[in-house]
Design a protein around this motif. Structure first.
Motif, PDB file in Angstrom:
ATOM      1  N   HIS A  81     -11.769  99.767 -57.052  1.00  0.00           N
ATOM      2  CA  HIS A  81     -12.398  98.582 -56.469  1.00  0.00           C
ATOM      3  C   HIS A  81     -11.295  97.569 -56.217  1.00  0.00           C
ATOM      4  O   HIS A  81     -10.548  97.240 -57.138  1.00  0.00           O
ATOM      5  N   VAL A  82     -11.184  97.075 -55.001  1.00  0.00           N
ATOM      6  CA  VAL A  82     -10.195  96.046 -54.682  1.00  0.00           C
ATOM      7  C   VAL A  82     -10.938  94.840 -54.135  1.00  0.00           C
ATOM      8  O   VAL A  82     -11.711  94.958 -53.184  1.00  0.00           O
ATOM      9  N   LEU A  83     -10.705  93.676 -54.739  1.00  0.00           N
ATOM     10  CA  LEU A  83     -11.274  92.425 -54.268  1.00  0.00           C
ATOM     11  C   LEU A  83     -10.186  91.653 -53.542  1.00  0.00           C
ATOM     12  O   LEU A  83      -9.131  91.379 -54.120  1.00  0.00           O
ATOM     13  N   ILE A  84     -10.441  91.312 -52.300  1.00  0.00           N
ATOM     14  CA  ILE A  84      -9.507  90.527 -51.502  1.00  0.00           C
ATOM     15  C   ILE A  84     -10.123  89.148 -51.317  1.00  0.00           C
ATOM     16  O   ILE A  84     -11.224  89.020 -50.772  1.00  0.00           O
ATOM     17  N   GLY A  85      -9.428  88.124 -51.788  1.00  0.00           N
ATOM     18  CA  GLY A  85      -9.938  86.764 -51.697  1.00  0.00           C
ATOM     19  C   GLY A  85      -9.968  86.269 -50.267  1.00  0.00           C
ATOM     20  O   GLY A  85      -9.070  86.547 -49.480  1.00  0.00           O
ATOM     21  N   ARG A  86     -11.024  85.527 -49.936  1.00  0.00           N
ATOM     22  CA  ARG A  86     -11.144  84.931 -48.611  1.00  0.00           C
ATOM     23  C   ARG A  86     -11.115  83.415 -48.742  1.00  0.00           C
ATOM     24  O   ARG A  86     -11.419  82.859 -49.803  1.00  0.00           O
ATOM     25  N   ASP A  87     -10.761  82.778 -47.662  1.00  0.00           N
ATOM     26  CA  ASP A  87     -10.677  81.325 -47.642  1.00  0.00           C
ATOM     27  C   ASP A  87     -12.032  80.719 -48.019  1.00  0.00           C
ATOM     28  O   ASP A  87     -13.069  81.131 -47.499  1.00  0.00           O
ATOM     29  N   GLY A  88     -12.045  79.781 -48.925  1.00  0.00           N
ATOM     30  CA  GLY A  88     -13.283  79.158 -49.374  1.00  0.00           C
ATOM     31  C   GLY A  88     -13.902  79.848 -50.574  1.00  0.00           C
ATOM     32  O   GLY A  88     -14.871  79.356 -51.132  1.00  0.00           O
ATOM     33  N   GLY A  89     -13.376  80.984 -50.971  1.00  0.00           N
ATOM     34  CA  GLY A  89     -13.936  81.718 -52.104  1.00  0.00           C
ATOM     35  C   GLY A  89     -13.760  81.007 -53.426  1.00  0.00           C
ATOM     36  O   GLY A  89     -14.582  81.134 -54.326  1.00  0.00           O
ATOM     37  N   VAL A  90     -12.702  80.222 -53.546  1.00  0.00           N
ATOM     38  CA  VAL A  90     -12.436  79.547 -54.811  1.00  0.00           C
ATOM     39  C   VAL A  90     -13.410  78.386 -55.022  1.00  0.00           C
ATOM     40  O   VAL A  90     -13.709  78.023 -56.159  1.00  0.00           O
ATOM     41  N   GLU A  91     -13.951  77.829 -53.934  1.00  0.00           N
ATOM     42  CA  GLU A  91     -14.902  76.728 -54.069  1.00  0.00           C
ATOM     43  C   GLU A  91     -16.346  77.204 -54.188  1.00  0.00           C
ATOM     44  O   GLU A  91     -17.227  76.414 -54.494  1.00  0.00           O
ATOM     45  N   ARG A  92     -16.600  78.481 -53.922  1.00  0.00           N
ATOM     46  CA  ARG A  92     -17.977  78.988 -53.984  1.00  0.00           C
ATOM     47  C   ARG A  92     -18.501  78.963 -55.407  1.00  0.00           C
ATOM     48  O   ARG A  92     -17.765  79.133 -56.372  1.00  0.00           O
ATOM     49  N   ASP A  93     -19.797  78.771 -55.518  1.00  0.00           N
ATOM     50  CA  ASP A  93     -20.461  78.756 -56.817  1.00  0.00           C
ATOM     51  C   ASP A  93     -20.304  80.128 -57.485  1.00  0.00           C
ATOM     52  O   ASP A  93     -20.444  81.167 -56.838  1.00  0.00           O
ATOM     53  N   TYR A  94     -20.026  80.127 -58.780  1.00  0.00           N
ATOM     54  CA  TYR A  94     -19.788  81.369 -59.519  1.00  0.00           C
ATOM     55  C   TYR A  94     -21.006  82.291 -59.462  1.00  0.00           C
ATOM     56  O   TYR A  94     -20.876  83.499 -59.262  1.00  0.00           O
ATOM     57  N   ALA A  95     -22.197  81.737 -59.632  1.00  0.00           N
ATOM     58  CA  ALA A  95     -23.417  82.552 -59.592  1.00  0.00           C
ATOM     59  C   ALA A  95     -23.601  83.186 -58.217  1.00  0.00           C
ATOM     60  O   ALA A  95     -24.038  84.343 -58.104  1.00  0.00           O
ATOM     61  N   LEU A  96     -23.249  82.454 -57.172  1.00  0.00           N
ATOM     62  CA  LEU A  96     -23.350  82.987 -55.817  1.00  0.00           C
ATOM     63  C   LEU A  96     -22.343  84.123 -55.615  1.00  0.00           C
ATOM     64  O   LEU A  96     -22.678  85.169 -55.036  1.00  0.00           O
ATOM     65  N   LEU A  97     -21.116  83.941 -56.118  1.00  0.00           N
ATOM     66  CA  LEU A  97     -20.126  85.015 -56.043  1.00  0.00           C
ATOM     67  C   LEU A  97     -20.592  86.257 -56.792  1.00  0.00           C
ATOM     68  O   LEU A  97     -20.398  87.385 -56.324  1.00  0.00           O
ATOM     69  N   ARG A  98     -21.206  86.057 -57.965  1.00  0.00           N
ATOM     70  CA  ARG A  98     -21.705  87.194 -58.751  1.00  0.00           C
ATOM     71  C   ARG A  98     -22.776  87.944 -57.971  1.00  0.00           C
ATOM     72  O   ARG A  98     -22.757  89.179 -57.894  1.00  0.00           O
ATOM     73  N   ASP A  99     -23.714  87.213 -57.357  1.00  0.00           N
ATOM     74  CA  ASP A  99     -24.769  87.856 -56.572  1.00  0.00           C
ATOM     75  C   ASP A  99     -24.181  88.607 -55.371  1.00  0.00           C
ATOM     76  O   ASP A  99     -24.643  89.701 -55.029  1.00  0.00           O
ATOM     77  N   GLU A 100     -23.170  88.011 -54.733  1.00  0.00           N
ATOM     78  CA  GLU A 100     -22.533  88.673 -53.599  1.00  0.00           C
ATOM     79  C   GLU A 100     -21.817  89.950 -54.040  1.00  0.00           C
ATOM     80  O   GLU A 100     -21.848  90.956 -53.336  1.00  0.00           O
ATOM     81  N   LEU A 101     -21.175  89.915 -55.211  1.00  0.00           N
ATOM     82  CA  LEU A 101     -20.480  91.105 -55.707  1.00  0.00           C
ATOM     83  C   LEU A 101     -21.474  92.213 -56.040  1.00  0.00           C
ATOM     84  O   LEU A 101     -21.245  93.383 -55.722  1.00  0.00           O
TER      85      LEU A 101
END
Length: 124
Positions: A81-101
């Motif tokens: 599994h490779v996660l590539i960071g995208r612009d704006g990802g650091v400001e996204r809500d953690y719960a939203l990132l978890r749901d997206e993952l």
């Protein structure tokens, strides 16, 4: 307690994962590719386009925390599994990132990746 995944460090592993399934989300891109029984492995990439070293390291820490939480339950067995960071990802809500993952891993499990990116360079 053992880690739920092994960290990838070799460039060749990242290049090989790039040939696998690609699932794009607003905060990151997930690459997934089978690794012939080497276990569940994770690689994280955040380029300089995202920000300075402080921003990139913060994003990598968030991705590692997400992986520790999500990969044991939803990760694909014997897969890189490779996660590539995208612009704006650091400001996204953690719960939203978890749901997206979770959604991205579900799509990868079903074999539903995004269309390949167009090739860069001169057209013939």
């Amino acid at each position: 307690m053992a880690a739920p995944f092994i960290m990838m460090t070799r460039r060749a592993d990242f290049v090989a994962a790039n040939a696998g399934l690609r699932v794009a989300r607003p905060g990151f891109v997930l690459l997934a590719r089978g690794n012939q029984g080497q276990g569940r492995r994770l690689g994280i990439t955040v380029t300089k386009k995202i920000g300075n070293a402080v921003v990139r390291n913060r994003m990598k820490r968030r991705f590692r925390a997400l992986a520790r939480e999500v990969l044991p339950l939803h990760g694909l067995a014997d897969t890189d599994h490779v996660l590539i960071g995208r612009d704006g990802g650091v400001e996204r809500d953690y719960a939203l990132l978890r749901d997206e993952l979770v959604a991205a891993l579900t799509r990868a499990q079903a074999g539903k990746g995004d269309l390949p990116r167009p090739r860069r360079g001169k057209r013939k």
